[in-house]
Design an enzyme around this catalytic site. Structure first.
Site, PDB file in Angstrom:
ATOM      1  N   GLY A 254      17.618  -2.349  -9.487  1.00  0.00           N
ATOM      2  CA  GLY A 254      18.865  -3.365  -9.477  1.00  0.00           C
ATOM      3  C   GLY A 254      20.030  -2.898  -8.800  1.00  0.00           C
ATOM      4  O   GLY A 254      21.070  -3.386  -8.608  1.00  0.00           O
ATOM      5  N   ARG A 299      15.561  -2.110  -3.720  1.00  0.00           N
ATOM      6  CA  ARG A 299      16.746  -2.207  -2.604  1.00  0.00           C
ATOM      7  C   ARG A 299      17.166  -0.807  -2.373  1.00  0.00           C
ATOM      8  O   ARG A 299      17.381  -0.376  -1.198  1.00  0.00           O
ATOM      9  CB  ARG A 299      17.928  -3.240  -2.998  1.00  0.00           C
ATOM     10  CG  ARG A 299      18.922  -3.471  -2.065  1.00  0.00           C
ATOM     11  CD  ARG A 299      19.937  -4.310  -2.536  1.00  0.00           C
ATOM     12  NE  ARG A 299      19.332  -5.599  -3.527  1.00  0.00           N
ATOM     13  CZ  ARG A 299      19.064  -6.656  -3.361  1.00  0.00           C
ATOM     14  NH1 ARG A 299      19.295  -6.948  -2.193  1.00  0.00           N
ATOM     15  NH2 ARG A 299      18.684  -7.458  -4.114  1.00  0.00           N
ATOM     16  N   ARG A 336      17.988 -14.308   4.013  1.00  0.00           N
ATOM     17  CA  ARG A 336      18.878 -13.782   2.871  1.00  0.00           C
ATOM     18  C   ARG A 336      20.153 -14.843   2.940  1.00  0.00           C
ATOM     19  O   ARG A 336      20.722 -14.934   1.822  1.00  0.00           O
ATOM     20  CB  ARG A 336      18.910 -12.384   2.498  1.00  0.00           C
ATOM     21  CG  ARG A 336      17.675 -11.779   2.225  1.00  0.00           C
ATOM     22  CD  ARG A 336      17.817 -10.305   1.813  1.00  0.00           C
ATOM     23  NE  ARG A 336      18.263 -10.367   0.299  1.00  0.00           N
ATOM     24  CZ  ARG A 336      19.807  -9.828   0.342  1.00  0.00           C
ATOM     25  NH1 ARG A 336      20.505  -9.311   1.293  1.00  0.00           N
ATOM     26  NH2 ARG A 336      20.478  -9.949  -0.598  1.00  0.00           N
ATOM     27  N   CYS A 365      14.165 -24.438  13.339  1.00  0.00           N
ATOM     28  CA  CYS A 365      14.730 -25.994  13.305  1.00  0.00           C
ATOM     29  C   CYS A 365      15.503 -26.534  11.841  1.00  0.00           C
ATOM     30  O   CYS A 365      14.891 -27.110  11.095  1.00  0.00           O
ATOM     31  CB  CYS A 365      13.679 -26.957  13.650  1.00  0.00           C
ATOM     32  SG  CYS A 365      12.798 -26.411  15.151  1.00  0.00           S
ATOM     33  N   TYR A 395      13.786  -6.724   1.417  1.00  0.00           N
ATOM     34  CA  TYR A 395      13.769  -7.991   1.231  1.00  0.00           C
ATOM     35  C   TYR A 395      14.115  -8.782   2.515  1.00  0.00           C
ATOM     36  O   TYR A 395      14.543 -10.166   2.555  1.00  0.00           O
ATOM     37  CB  TYR A 395      14.694  -8.668   0.128  1.00  0.00           C
ATOM     38  CG  TYR A 395      14.756  -8.046  -1.160  1.00  0.00           C
ATOM     39  CD1 TYR A 395      13.464  -8.295  -1.840  1.00  0.00           C
ATOM     40  CD2 TYR A 395      15.462  -6.966  -1.711  1.00  0.00           C
ATOM     41  CE1 TYR A 395      13.102  -7.589  -3.050  1.00  0.00           C
ATOM     42  CE2 TYR A 395      15.231  -6.362  -3.053  1.00  0.00           C
ATOM     43  CZ  TYR A 395      14.129  -6.702  -3.604  1.00  0.00           C
ATOM     44  OH  TYR A 395      13.917  -6.056  -4.709  1.00  0.00           O
TER      45      TYR A 395
HETATM   46  C1  PLP Z   1      13.051  -6.775  -8.153  1.00  0.00           C
HETATM   47  C2  PLP Z   1      12.810  -5.984  -9.393  1.00  0.00           C
HETATM   48  C3  PLP Z   1      13.120  -4.602  -9.106  1.00  0.00           C
HETATM   49  C4  PLP Z   1      13.741  -4.061  -7.805  1.00  0.00           C
HETATM   50  O1  PLP Z   1      15.011  -4.470  -7.904  1.00  0.00           O
HETATM   51  P1  PLP Z   1      15.927  -3.909  -6.698  1.00  0.00           P
HETATM   52  O2  PLP Z   1      17.170  -4.719  -6.837  1.00  0.00           O
HETATM   53  O3  PLP Z   1      15.282  -4.078  -5.297  1.00  0.00           O
HETATM   54  O4  PLP Z   1      16.255  -2.542  -6.832  1.00  0.00           O
HETATM   55  C5  PLP Z   1      12.770  -3.634  -9.909  1.00  0.00           C
HETATM   56  N1  PLP Z   1      11.899  -3.983 -11.195  1.00  0.00           N
HETATM   57  C6  PLP Z   1      11.632  -5.427 -11.366  1.00  0.00           C
HETATM   58  C7  PLP Z   1      10.646  -5.765 -12.503  1.00  0.00           C
HETATM   59  C8  PLP Z   1      11.759  -6.291 -10.414  1.00  0.00           C
HETATM   60  O5  PLP Z   1      11.493  -7.569 -10.455  1.00  0.00           O
END
Ligand code: PLP
Length: 438
Positions: A254, A299, A336, A365, A395
């Protein structure tokens, strides 16, 4: 435009020409066509090493980062992850297949998902996936049954919902009590989940998992320390209740990345260090043995290693209103903005001082097919010019679609002045390949 305006150090202008990972973007576009996803391989490697070092230094041996493949999953990427000794999160039969076909060691894989099918569970068991992250009691009983039929014992983590709102976007927030992911602590259901897991004869519980959401910019890292505190306290409660203490706690992924200049730069090693200090201190306070820790970055491993290059198809000025610059891709290769109103930095392949403000849009479209509104581009921009969108490594390819039957772009890796095709461009025949022409 100076180097520091360009989000991350691997993008700059050299003699007025845009370069990425040290190579001329216009020339790569000439060779591979557009649209194309470009990846700076050394940046991916650096990001992996940064996480591995930070996890080891802060948490010690046994703690590790697992790349969340959903951010960008293709064979070449799993080869990089193998070489770098990264673990990986997989979430579908397609990701299982891709990782295993690329030779990724499935012992280092964590299999996620809130609605794994029987076919996926069976395939993951056959491939020898190291650990299942079990999302719900339905999965727990099916998995126990399938492991018994195979005569094996499967390691599992349980996905627990800590009840945290990380204050990011609704669609990427996953830790709230009423989330579709995991089993909540607050309702008492997580305690029952743990008891069931411990009672399952063919499963070995190795710990707990939570993931509070994506795009956490919180530089004080309180989202993660809050999640860690809740998970540690839950672990203590379960130890008192049933005598089980986790060997691992996974805190999910995250960390946010910089898409535009106004986004803060997250110091990830510093955040991990603070998190480790907090967890060691809090474990000692509540008398719980400090568990090993898993993080799941997606990410922040690949976003700033990616760029998308397009060719302009039309420039349309609606007199007195606005100017549209339409490109040869769009929401099919980058959904996105359409999904989350995500910010992006858009730059020309050839620098110029005279600017105009325009909306960069795609060729689909849909009026919502916008890459980015309110972009500053050269006033001279016309059909045939190249423009690039920065920080598209996460993503974008993994969320690409064939809407309007548009073939997906190729993935081109850049390393030490060389390019390698990692995913070839789809052809119109590829797009129609599954149609039974009857
Ligand atoms: C999406 C996700 C991640 C990765 O999140 P990022 O924001 O891309 O770092 C890690 N663990 C789980 C369970 C996820 O669903």
């Amino acid at each position: 435009m100076s180097g520091k305006d360009l989000i991350s150090g691997n993008v700059s202008y050299d003699g007025g020409r845009l370069t990425f990972a040290g190579m001329d973007v216009g020339k790569i576009a000439d060779e591979y066509g557009t649209p194309a996803y470009l990846y700076d391989e050394n940046r991916i490697v650096d990001n992996c090493r940064m996480y591995k070092r930070a996890m080891k230094e802060s948490f010690g041996e046994g703690s590790l980062p697992a790349y969340a493949g959903k951010a960008a999953a293709f064979g070449y990427m799993y080869k990089i992850m193998s070489r770098e000794g990264m673990a990986a999160d997989l979430v579908s039969i397609g990701e299982l297949y891709t990782a295993s076909a690329a030779g990724f060691d499935m012992k280092n894989a964590y299999f996620h998902g809130n609605a794994k099918t029987d076919e996926e569970i069976s395939e993951a068991l056959r491939l020898g996936v190291g650990c299942f992250v079990v999302d719900n009691p339905d999965e727990l009983s099916v998995l126990d049954d399938m492991a018994r039929k195979r005569g094996i014992n499967q390691k599992i983590l349980l996905r627990i919902t800590p009840g945290i709102d990380p204050h990011t976007y609704e669609a990427v927030s996953t830790g709230k009590v009423d989330s579709k992911f995991g089993v909540p602590i607050a309702t008492g259901q997580a305690a029952e989940f743990v008891k069931s897991a411990l009672a399952a004869p063919n499963l070995t519980l190795i710990g707990y998992h939570c993931h509070v959401g994506s795009l956490v910019f919180d530089t004080e890292s309180s989202v993660y320390t809050d999640a860690a505190r809740i998970m540690l306290d839950f672990s203590r409660d379960m130890r008192e209740l049933v005598g089980y203490a986790p060997e691992y706690i996974s805190l999910g992924g995250g960390y946010g990345v910089r898409y535009v200049n106004s986004d803060p730069q997250v110091d990830i090693p510093k955040n991990i260090e603070r998190l480790a200090e907090f967890m060691k201190c809090h474990s000692a306070e509540i008398g719980l043995p400090m568990p090993k820790v898993i993080t799941e970055p997606g990410r922040s491993i690949v976003a700033d290693a990616g760029m998308t290059v397009y060719t302009v198809g039309s420039v349309k000025n609606v007199k007195g209103y606005k100017t549209y610059v339409a490109v040869d891709g769009g929401m099919t290769d980058n959904p996105r903005y359409a999904l989350y109103r995500s910010s992006y930095t858009v730059v020309p392949a050839i620098e110029s001082d005279e600017k105009m403000i325009c909306d960069v849009v795609g060729k689909c479209c849909e009026s919502g097919d916008i890459i980015q509104p309110g972009v500053s581009l050269p006033a001279s921009t016309r059909r045939g010019d190249r423009i690039a969108v920065l920080t598209t490594g996460a993503y974008n390819y993994s969320m690409a679609s064939n809407y309007n039957r548009i073939p997906r772009p190729p993935v081109v890796m850049i390393k030490d002045g060389e390019t390698t095709l990692a995913v070839r461009r789809e052809t119109p025949a590829d797009v129609a390949a599954l149609d039974l022409m009857i």
